[in-house]
Design a protein around this motif. Structure first.
Motif, PDB file in Angstrom:
ATOM      1  N   TYR A 140      -0.342 -18.105  -8.202  1.00  0.00           N
ATOM      2  CA  TYR A 140      -0.823 -17.008  -9.046  1.00  0.00           C
ATOM      3  C   TYR A 140      -2.208 -17.333  -9.606  1.00  0.00           C
ATOM      4  CZ  TYR A 140      -1.175 -13.764 -12.947  1.00  0.00           C
ATOM      5  OH  TYR A 140      -1.627 -12.805 -13.823  1.00  0.00           O
ATOM      6  N   ASP A 141      -2.360 -18.554 -10.122  1.00  0.00           N
ATOM      7  CA  ASP A 141      -3.649 -18.946 -10.699  1.00  0.00           C
ATOM      8  C   ASP A 141      -4.756 -18.937  -9.655  1.00  0.00           C
ATOM      9  OD1 ASP A 141      -2.511 -19.237 -13.174  1.00  0.00           O
ATOM     10  OD2 ASP A 141      -2.206 -21.400 -12.998  1.00  0.00           O
ATOM     11  N   ALA A 142      -4.422 -19.354  -8.436  1.00  0.00           N
ATOM     12  CA  ALA A 142      -5.434 -19.374  -7.377  1.00  0.00           C
ATOM     13  C   ALA A 142      -5.914 -17.967  -7.055  1.00  0.00           C
ATOM     14  CB  ALA A 142      -4.858 -20.055  -6.132  1.00  0.00           C
TER      15      ALA A 142
ATOM     16  N   HIS B 213       4.823 -15.287 -22.672  1.00  0.00           N
ATOM     17  CA  HIS B 213       4.958 -15.761 -21.298  1.00  0.00           C
ATOM     18  C   HIS B 213       3.714 -15.383 -20.518  1.00  0.00           C
ATOM     19  CE1 HIS B 213       9.649 -15.627 -21.635  1.00  0.00           C
ATOM     20  NE2 HIS B 213       9.121 -16.698 -22.202  1.00  0.00           N
ATOM     21  N   GLU B 214       3.387 -16.203 -19.510  1.00  0.00           N
ATOM     22  CA  GLU B 214       2.153 -15.985 -18.753  1.00  0.00           C
ATOM     23  C   GLU B 214       2.423 -16.006 -17.256  1.00  0.00           C
ATOM     24  OE1 GLU B 214      -1.236 -18.036 -21.563  1.00  0.00           O
ATOM     25  OE2 GLU B 214      -0.221 -19.306 -20.096  1.00  0.00           O
ATOM     26  N   GLY B 215       1.492 -15.398 -16.519  1.00  0.00           N
ATOM     27  CA  GLY B 215       1.471 -15.508 -15.066  1.00  0.00           C
ATOM     28  C   GLY B 215       2.746 -15.057 -14.384  1.00  0.00           C
ATOM     29  N   ILE B 216       3.298 -15.929 -13.548  1.00  0.00           N
ATOM     30  CA  ILE B 216       4.468 -15.594 -12.753  1.00  0.00           C
ATOM     31  C   ILE B 216       5.674 -15.323 -13.628  1.00  0.00           C
ATOM     32  CG2 ILE B 216       5.271 -17.965 -12.462  1.00  0.00           C
ATOM     33  CD1 ILE B 216       5.190 -15.232  -9.734  1.00  0.00           C
ATOM     34  N   THR B 217       5.759 -15.985 -14.796  1.00  0.00           N
ATOM     35  CA  THR B 217       6.872 -15.737 -15.718  1.00  0.00           C
ATOM     36  C   THR B 217       6.772 -14.345 -16.327  1.00  0.00           C
ATOM     37  OG1 THR B 217       6.933 -18.101 -16.232  1.00  0.00           O
ATOM     38  CG2 THR B 217       8.131 -16.631 -17.706  1.00  0.00           C
ATOM     39  N   ALA B 218       5.560 -13.905 -16.632  1.00  0.00           N
ATOM     40  CA  ALA B 218       5.363 -12.547 -17.131  1.00  0.00           C
ATOM     41  C   ALA B 218       5.739 -11.519 -16.070  1.00  0.00           C
ATOM     42  CB  ALA B 218       3.919 -12.348 -17.577  1.00  0.00           C
ATOM     43  N   MET B 219       5.423 -11.794 -14.806  1.00  0.00           N
ATOM     44  CA  MET B 219       5.812 -10.899 -13.728  1.00  0.00           C
ATOM     45  C   MET B 219       7.329 -10.837 -13.603  1.00  0.00           C
ATOM     46  SD  MET B 219       2.990  -9.681 -12.623  1.00  0.00           S
ATOM     47  CE  MET B 219       3.621  -8.863 -11.174  1.00  0.00           C
ATOM     48  N   LEU B 220       7.988 -11.969 -13.814  1.00  0.00           N
ATOM     49  CA  LEU B 220       9.448 -11.992 -13.799  1.00  0.00           C
ATOM     50  C   LEU B 220      10.009 -11.137 -14.929  1.00  0.00           C
ATOM     51  CD1 LEU B 220      12.169 -13.071 -12.795  1.00  0.00           C
ATOM     52  CD2 LEU B 220      11.809 -15.098 -14.219  1.00  0.00           C
ATOM     53  N   ASP B 221       9.394 -11.218 -16.109  1.00  0.00           N
ATOM     54  CA  ASP B 221       9.826 -10.382 -17.237  1.00  0.00           C
ATOM     55  C   ASP B 221       9.748  -8.896 -16.898  1.00  0.00           C
ATOM     56  OD1 ASP B 221      10.286 -12.611 -18.772  1.00  0.00           O
ATOM     57  OD2 ASP B 221       8.349 -12.546 -19.793  1.00  0.00           O
ATOM     58  N   ILE B 222       8.677  -8.499 -16.211  1.00  0.00           N
ATOM     59  CA  ILE B 222       8.507  -7.093 -15.827  1.00  0.00           C
ATOM     60  C   ILE B 222       9.573  -6.690 -14.819  1.00  0.00           C
ATOM     61  CG2 ILE B 222       6.962  -5.442 -14.736  1.00  0.00           C
ATOM     62  CD1 ILE B 222       4.616  -7.142 -15.764  1.00  0.00           C
ATOM     63  N   ALA B 223       9.822  -7.546 -13.817  1.00  0.00           N
ATOM     64  CA  ALA B 223      10.787  -7.223 -12.764  1.00  0.00           C
ATOM     65  C   ALA B 223      12.197  -7.077 -13.317  1.00  0.00           C
ATOM     66  CB  ALA B 223      10.749  -8.299 -11.676  1.00  0.00           C
ATOM     67  N   VAL B 224      12.559  -7.913 -14.285  1.00  0.00           N
ATOM     68  CA  VAL B 224      13.896  -7.847 -14.873  1.00  0.00           C
ATOM     69  C   VAL B 224      14.133  -6.503 -15.547  1.00  0.00           C
ATOM     70  CG1 VAL B 224      15.328  -8.783 -16.725  1.00  0.00           C
ATOM     71  CG2 VAL B 224      14.182 -10.326 -15.138  1.00  0.00           C
TER      72      VAL B 224
ATOM     73  N   ARG C 181      -7.222 -15.473 -18.076  1.00  0.00           N
ATOM     74  CA  ARG C 181      -6.780 -16.231 -16.901  1.00  0.00           C
ATOM     75  C   ARG C 181      -5.505 -15.665 -16.288  1.00  0.00           C
ATOM     76  NH1 ARG C 181      -7.743 -20.612 -20.312  1.00  0.00           N
ATOM     77  NH2 ARG C 181      -5.483 -20.859 -20.553  1.00  0.00           N
ATOM     78  N   ARG C 182      -4.573 -15.258 -17.147  1.00  0.00           N
ATOM     79  CA  ARG C 182      -3.265 -14.843 -16.654  1.00  0.00           C
ATOM     80  C   ARG C 182      -2.781 -13.597 -17.395  1.00  0.00           C
ATOM     81  NH1 ARG C 182      -0.170 -20.676 -17.228  1.00  0.00           N
ATOM     82  NH2 ARG C 182      -1.100 -21.738 -15.420  1.00  0.00           N
ATOM     83  N   ILE C 183      -1.993 -12.771 -16.696  1.00  0.00           N
ATOM     84  CA  ILE C 183      -1.295 -11.681 -17.346  1.00  0.00           C
ATOM     85  C   ILE C 183      -0.292 -12.287 -18.321  1.00  0.00           C
ATOM     86  CG2 ILE C 183       0.516 -11.533 -15.594  1.00  0.00           C
ATOM     87  CD1 ILE C 183       0.470  -8.507 -15.977  1.00  0.00           C
ATOM     88  N   GLN C 184      -0.092 -11.658 -19.477  1.00  0.00           N
ATOM     89  CA  GLN C 184       0.781 -12.201 -20.505  1.00  0.00           C
ATOM     90  C   GLN C 184       1.785 -11.142 -20.956  1.00  0.00           C
ATOM     91  OE1 GLN C 184      -1.880 -13.612 -23.598  1.00  0.00           O
ATOM     92  NE2 GLN C 184      -2.214 -15.566 -22.557  1.00  0.00           N
ATOM     93  N   SER C 185       2.933 -11.610 -21.438  1.00  0.00           N
ATOM     94  CA  SER C 185       3.968 -10.699 -21.924  1.00  0.00           C
ATOM     95  C   SER C 185       4.583 -11.266 -23.192  1.00  0.00           C
ATOM     96  CB  SER C 185       5.052 -10.485 -20.868  1.00  0.00           C
ATOM     97  OG  SER C 185       5.760 -11.684 -20.621  1.00  0.00           O
ATOM     98  N   VAL C 186       4.984 -10.356 -24.079  1.00  0.00           N
ATOM     99  CA  VAL C 186       5.644 -10.729 -25.331  1.00  0.00           C
ATOM    100  C   VAL C 186       6.855  -9.822 -25.507  1.00  0.00           C
ATOM    101  CG1 VAL C 186       5.446 -10.905 -27.840  1.00  0.00           C
ATOM    102  CG2 VAL C 186       3.493 -11.491 -26.403  1.00  0.00           C
TER     103      VAL C 186
END
Length: 426
Positions: A396-398, A361-372, A349-354
């Motif tokens: 994001y989910d939509a 973290h998932e979705g928009i929060t994972a994208m924030l992790d990448i941007a940081v 469902r969503r991109i994930q980050s660890v």
């Protein structure tokens, strides 16, 4: 002798040279854009230093001597901006290095009355950087062929000698600058009695109103700042030869030039000076720092490798990961779900980050992790934060729920997301 030759025929300070290229290139872009609204007044044919006076007092050369046409002026000025941007990005760094130096030198020759000292340093350093390989890292140029490092030829050895010589010239220039200014200050009465900083901060043209006032009213700040400046400049060169004192000088230099920026408003001067500091660290020290950062800031991102849109997006995001802090892994690869203990439905469902803490973290929060962790994406960090606070996750989910994927050995064409589980079992 073999160890000396081995050191001499290998390029050193490659990471620092690349960072210096970026910082000086960004300095030039900022300088161009800062003066963009008043470019004609400062450097134009009919500006405060008219074209005929410029030609009369021209010392060496300048591209602006080609003619007094306003159209030519605009073309050359905008060409300078393009070259500065290309140099910053590392496009053909050797060629752009020469062109960039020519344009910056010409700008200073066109009007020599508006500099702050940083212009002179930048012109000298940019000239020496022509000898240096500044495109080995953080560059958009093609990577160096493998045989250039594994089996160096005579040409590669000559290039290495020239590169190392160029870096040593820059470091010598920086050291002589500090030493000469330190000795000059030490001979001055105001620097000897500890009051020089008081008078410097009282100069209205080079002070930050309010901040400078509170500083020069403190006798402790004035005395410590005056003597501390002289000691820093005199001790800078001899303390470079020890690893730990060199680190101390880097920190002290950062504080010193930050103080110049805050209290005197000489932003471009401080920026141009501190742009040389990346060359004070070796490649091995940068690699050690990078390894530490990866342990602390490293991120594993799980994306859908069956989604063409996701794959293209990850490919672009990877180009922004200049510090190599992010590792992208498709959760569709065999064994990934089991190895990392992922929820396959959630990863679908969503991109994930660890990160190193193990939090998912998932979705928009994972994208924030990448941007940081991606320097070119830092301007987008506030946008991601605001989106996460408002309705970013729902948006994001939509979008994610309507994406199409390609199932290997499954659907003949594109498969909607909801059909992936059934299609994968066909």
């Amino acid at each position: 002798m073999k160890s000396v030759a081995g050191w001499l025929f290998r390029e050193h300070w490659l990471i620092g040279a690349s960072i210096t290229r970026i910082m000086l290139g960004a300095w030039a872009v900022y300088y161009y854009l800062l003066h963009y609204p008043v470019r004609s007044l400062l450097w134009g044919p009919a500006g405060i230093w008219p074209y005929d006076r410029f030609i009369e007092h021209l010392q060496l050369f300048s591209v602006w001597q080609l003619g007094p046409s306003p159209v030519l002026f605009e073309a050359l000025f905008h060409l300078g901006i393009v070259i500065a941007v290309a140099y910053t990005l590392g496009l053909w760094p050797r060629v752009m290095g020469v062109l960039h130096w020519v344009m910056i030198w010409s700008l200073g020759e066109r009007n020599p009355f508006i500099g702050d000292g940083g212009d002179n340093i930048m012109r000298i350093v940019l000239l020496f950087l022509i000898l240096v390989n500044t495109g080995a890292y953080f560059s958009l140029k093609s990577p160096r062929p493998a045989d250039a490092t594994l089996s160096p030829t005579t040409s590669h050895q000559v290039a290495a000698v020239i590169h190392n010589f160029g870096v040593l010239l820059i470091l010598a220039q920086l050291s002589m600058l500090y030493m000469s200014t330190g000795l000059y200050k030490a001979m001055g009465e105001l620097w000897q009695n500890g009051t020089a900083l008081y008078y410097i901060l009282r100069v209205e043209e080079f002070s930050w109103p309010g901040v400078a006032d509170s500083a020069f009213r403190s006798p402790y700040f004035v005395v410590l700042g005056t003597y501390g400046t002289v000691l820093f400049e005199l001790l800078f060169f001899p303390l470079l030869f020890n690893r730990w004192t060199r680190y101390a000088m880097i920190v002290a230099g950062g504080v010193f030039h930050l103080g110049i920026t805050l209290f005197m408003g000489l932003v471009t001067f401080a920026w141009s000076m501190f742009s040389i500091y990346p060359l004070l660290l070796t490649d091995r020290e940068y690699e050690g720092l990078t390894a530490w950062l990866r342990r602390r800031l490293g991120l594993v991102v799980f994306y859908d490798g069956w989604c063409p849109l996701c794959t293209r997006s990850i490919r672009w995001l990877g180009r922004f990961d200049l510090l190599s802090l992010v590792r992208f892994v498709s959760f569709r690869d065999p064994g990934v779900v089991e190895r990392y203990g992922l929820d396959e439905r959630g990863a679908e469902r969503r991109i994930q980050s660890v990160g190193w803490s193990g939090r998912l973290h998932e979705g928009i929060t994972a994208m924030l992790d990448i941007a940081v962790r991606s320097i070119p994406l830092w301007p987008a960090v506030p946008v991601f934060i605001i989106c996460r606070m408002i309705a970013g996750q729902r948006v994001y989910d939509a979008i994610a729920s309507r994406r199409l994927i390609l199932v290997p050995g499954g659907c003949v064409g594109h498969c909607p997301l909801g059909e992936t589980s059934d299609a994968g079992g066909r």
